[in-house]
Design a protein around this motif. Sequence first.
Motif, PDB file in Angstrom:
ATOM      1  N   MET A 282       0.826  -1.206   0.000  1.00  0.00           N
ATOM      2  CA  MET A 282       0.000   0.000   0.000  1.00  0.00           C
ATOM      3  C   MET A 282       0.858   1.254   0.000  1.00  0.00           C
ATOM      4  O   MET A 282       1.870   1.322   0.675  1.00  0.00           O
ATOM      5  N   LYS A 283       0.378   2.223  -0.749  1.00  0.00           N
ATOM      6  CA  LYS A 283       1.051   3.514  -0.849  1.00  0.00           C
ATOM      7  C   LYS A 283       0.033   4.625  -0.612  1.00  0.00           C
ATOM      8  O   LYS A 283      -1.176   4.437  -0.781  1.00  0.00           O
ATOM      9  N   THR A 284       0.536   5.793  -0.281  1.00  0.00           N
ATOM     10  CA  THR A 284      -0.308   6.976  -0.164  1.00  0.00           C
ATOM     11  C   THR A 284      -1.065   7.179  -1.476  1.00  0.00           C
ATOM     12  O   THR A 284      -0.469   7.075  -2.545  1.00  0.00           O
ATOM     13  N   GLY A 285      -2.363   7.437  -1.373  1.00  0.00           N
ATOM     14  CA  GLY A 285      -3.184   7.649  -2.566  1.00  0.00           C
ATOM     15  C   GLY A 285      -3.914   6.404  -3.049  1.00  0.00           C
ATOM     16  O   GLY A 285      -4.824   6.499  -3.868  1.00  0.00           O
ATOM     17  N   ASP A 286      -3.518   5.224  -2.570  1.00  0.00           N
ATOM     18  CA  ASP A 286      -4.265   3.999  -2.905  1.00  0.00           C
ATOM     19  C   ASP A 286      -5.676   4.102  -2.331  1.00  0.00           C
ATOM     20  O   ASP A 286      -5.925   4.896  -1.414  1.00  0.00           O
ATOM     21  N   ARG A 287      -6.574   3.306  -2.857  1.00  0.00           N
ATOM     22  CA  ARG A 287      -7.947   3.278  -2.333  1.00  0.00           C
ATOM     23  C   ARG A 287      -8.213   1.961  -1.626  1.00  0.00           C
ATOM     24  O   ARG A 287      -7.752   0.905  -2.054  1.00  0.00           O
ATOM     25  N   LEU A 288      -8.990   2.064  -0.544  1.00  0.00           N
ATOM     26  CA  LEU A 288      -9.490   0.899   0.185  1.00  0.00           C
ATOM     27  C   LEU A 288     -10.991   0.839  -0.021  1.00  0.00           C
ATOM     28  O   LEU A 288     -11.711   1.761   0.357  1.00  0.00           O
ATOM     29  N   TRP A 289     -11.452  -0.252  -0.607  1.00  0.00           N
ATOM     30  CA  TRP A 289     -12.883  -0.488  -0.822  1.00  0.00           C
ATOM     31  C   TRP A 289     -13.345  -1.443   0.271  1.00  0.00           C
ATOM     32  O   TRP A 289     -12.820  -2.546   0.374  1.00  0.00           O
ATOM     33  N   PHE A 290     -14.296  -1.016   1.097  1.00  0.00           N
ATOM     34  CA  PHE A 290     -14.715  -1.806   2.248  1.00  0.00           C
ATOM     35  C   PHE A 290     -15.824  -2.776   1.871  1.00  0.00           C
ATOM     36  O   PHE A 290     -16.926  -2.359   1.512  1.00  0.00           O
ATOM     37  N   PHE A 291     -15.475  -4.065   1.974  1.00  0.00           N
ATOM     38  CA  PHE A 291     -16.407  -5.151   1.674  1.00  0.00           C
ATOM     39  C   PHE A 291     -16.968  -5.666   2.994  1.00  0.00           C
ATOM     40  O   PHE A 291     -16.227  -6.135   3.850  1.00  0.00           O
ATOM     41  N   PHE A 292     -18.276  -5.535   3.162  1.00  0.00           N
ATOM     42  CA  PHE A 292     -18.962  -5.988   4.372  1.00  0.00           C
ATOM     43  C   PHE A 292     -19.494  -7.395   4.131  1.00  0.00           C
ATOM     44  O   PHE A 292     -20.188  -7.636   3.140  1.00  0.00           O
ATOM     45  N   THR A 293     -19.172  -8.319   5.024  1.00  0.00           N
ATOM     46  CA  THR A 293     -19.571  -9.716   4.820  1.00  0.00           C
ATOM     47  C   THR A 293     -21.007 -10.001   5.218  1.00  0.00           C
ATOM     48  O   THR A 293     -21.579 -10.972   4.749  1.00  0.00           O
ATOM     49  N   HIS A 294     -21.589  -9.168   6.098  1.00  0.00           N
ATOM     50  CA  HIS A 294     -22.958  -9.378   6.584  1.00  0.00           C
ATOM     51  C   HIS A 294     -23.669  -8.050   6.715  1.00  0.00           C
ATOM     52  O   HIS A 294     -23.007  -7.044   6.967  1.00  0.00           O
ATOM     53  N   PRO A 295     -24.947  -7.955   6.668  1.00  0.00           N
ATOM     54  CA  PRO A 295     -25.886  -9.005   6.285  1.00  0.00           C
ATOM     55  C   PRO A 295     -25.912  -9.228   4.773  1.00  0.00           C
ATOM     56  O   PRO A 295     -26.329 -10.255   4.290  1.00  0.00           O
ATOM     57  N   GLU A 296     -25.411  -8.236   4.025  1.00  0.00           N
ATOM     58  CA  GLU A 296     -25.326  -8.338   2.573  1.00  0.00           C
ATOM     59  C   GLU A 296     -23.848  -8.276   2.208  1.00  0.00           C
ATOM     60  O   GLU A 296     -23.146  -7.355   2.617  1.00  0.00           O
ATOM     61  N   SER A 297     -23.343  -9.246   1.469  1.00  0.00           N
ATOM     62  CA  SER A 297     -21.938  -9.256   1.056  1.00  0.00           C
ATOM     63  C   SER A 297     -21.747  -8.264  -0.079  1.00  0.00           C
ATOM     64  O   SER A 297     -22.131  -8.545  -1.226  1.00  0.00           O
ATOM     65  N   ALA A 298     -21.163  -7.095   0.258  1.00  0.00           N
ATOM     66  CA  ALA A 298     -21.030  -6.050  -0.755  1.00  0.00           C
ATOM     67  C   ALA A 298     -20.054  -4.979  -0.298  1.00  0.00           C
ATOM     68  O   ALA A 298     -19.797  -4.815   0.893  1.00  0.00           O
ATOM     69  N   VAL A 299     -19.531  -4.219  -1.269  1.00  0.00           N
ATOM     70  CA  VAL A 299     -18.726  -3.037  -0.990  1.00  0.00           C
ATOM     71  C   VAL A 299     -19.688  -1.872  -0.808  1.00  0.00           C
ATOM     72  O   VAL A 299     -20.519  -1.606  -1.668  1.00  0.00           O
ATOM     73  N   ALA A 300     -19.559  -1.180   0.337  1.00  0.00           N
ATOM     74  CA  ALA A 300     -20.472  -0.079   0.626  1.00  0.00           C
ATOM     75  C   ALA A 300     -19.753   1.136   1.206  1.00  0.00           C
ATOM     76  O   ALA A 300     -20.390   2.004   1.797  1.00  0.00           O
ATOM     77  N   ALA A 301     -18.424   1.230   1.057  1.00  0.00           N
ATOM     78  CA  ALA A 301     -17.661   2.392   1.519  1.00  0.00           C
ATOM     79  C   ALA A 301     -16.294   2.372   0.849  1.00  0.00           C
ATOM     80  O   ALA A 301     -15.818   1.314   0.422  1.00  0.00           O
ATOM     81  N   VAL A 302     -15.669   3.549   0.780  1.00  0.00           N
ATOM     82  CA  VAL A 302     -14.341   3.651   0.177  1.00  0.00           C
ATOM     83  C   VAL A 302     -13.544   4.739   0.893  1.00  0.00           C
ATOM     84  O   VAL A 302     -14.103   5.739   1.350  1.00  0.00           O
ATOM     85  N   ALA A 303     -12.230   4.509   1.001  1.00  0.00           N
ATOM     86  CA  ALA A 303     -11.323   5.468   1.634  1.00  0.00           C
ATOM     87  C   ALA A 303     -10.056   5.582   0.798  1.00  0.00           C
ATOM     88  O   ALA A 303      -9.761   4.719  -0.037  1.00  0.00           O
ATOM     89  N   GLU A 304      -9.322   6.656   1.047  1.00  0.00           N
ATOM     90  CA  GLU A 304      -8.018   6.837   0.415  1.00  0.00           C
ATOM     91  C   GLU A 304      -6.936   6.684   1.478  1.00  0.00           C
ATOM     92  O   GLU A 304      -7.062   7.227   2.583  1.00  0.00           O
ATOM     93  N   VAL A 305      -5.881   5.960   1.128  1.00  0.00           N
ATOM     94  CA  VAL A 305      -4.767   5.741   2.050  1.00  0.00           C
ATOM     95  C   VAL A 305      -3.989   7.053   2.208  1.00  0.00           C
ATOM     96  O   VAL A 305      -3.588   7.669   1.222  1.00  0.00           O
ATOM     97  N   ASP A 306      -3.801   7.468   3.467  1.00  0.00           N
ATOM     98  CA  ASP A 306      -3.101   8.716   3.776  1.00  0.00           C
ATOM     99  C   ASP A 306      -1.597   8.530   3.936  1.00  0.00           C
ATOM    100  O   ASP A 306      -0.831   9.458   3.689  1.00  0.00           O
ATOM    101  N   GLU A 307      -1.196   7.353   4.410  1.00  0.00           N
ATOM    102  CA  GLU A 307       0.228   7.073   4.595  1.00  0.00           C
ATOM    103  C   GLU A 307       0.451   5.570   4.530  1.00  0.00           C
ATOM    104  O   GLU A 307      -0.454   4.790   4.788  1.00  0.00           O
TER     105      GLU A 307
END
Length: 132
Positions: free
Chosen positions: A45-70
């Motif tokens: 991981m590097k600064t500027g990469d994105r993290l896509w948050f995959f929630f396993t329950h109750p619905e398995s899906a990506v529902a949030a995103v963040a940018e790596v700061d450091e």
Amino acid sequence: MADWIYILNPNKDTLDGEPSDKETMLRLAEEEPALELWLSRRNRMKTGDRLWFFFTHPESAVAAVAEVDEEPWDDPEDPDVPYLVGATLLTAATRALYRVPVSRDELGLGQVRSVQTVKPQALPVLLKRAGL
């Protein structure tokens, strides 16, 4: 820039003692978007990469995103946490994903691990759904 899937199980994982569900993530995106997240490996991981948050329950899906700061760092004060990474939730994109998450089928996810790179064929769907 790289894109990563960060797996959260609301039945097991917490964010500062709160459930790691999509409702909490949306509230944090709107009120306190800066996060420190646990990693089992440093990854690349590097600064500027994105993290896509995959929630396993109750619905398995990506529902949030963040940018790596450091880049990830060691946490010498807590031997149970190998690495931490600082990231900031992207408020508008997280709102969009909260309304219309990206399902497991759309991502083409196989075996679920704590952090993995986004498959190239899934990235256009994630970007479009997040409005990025």
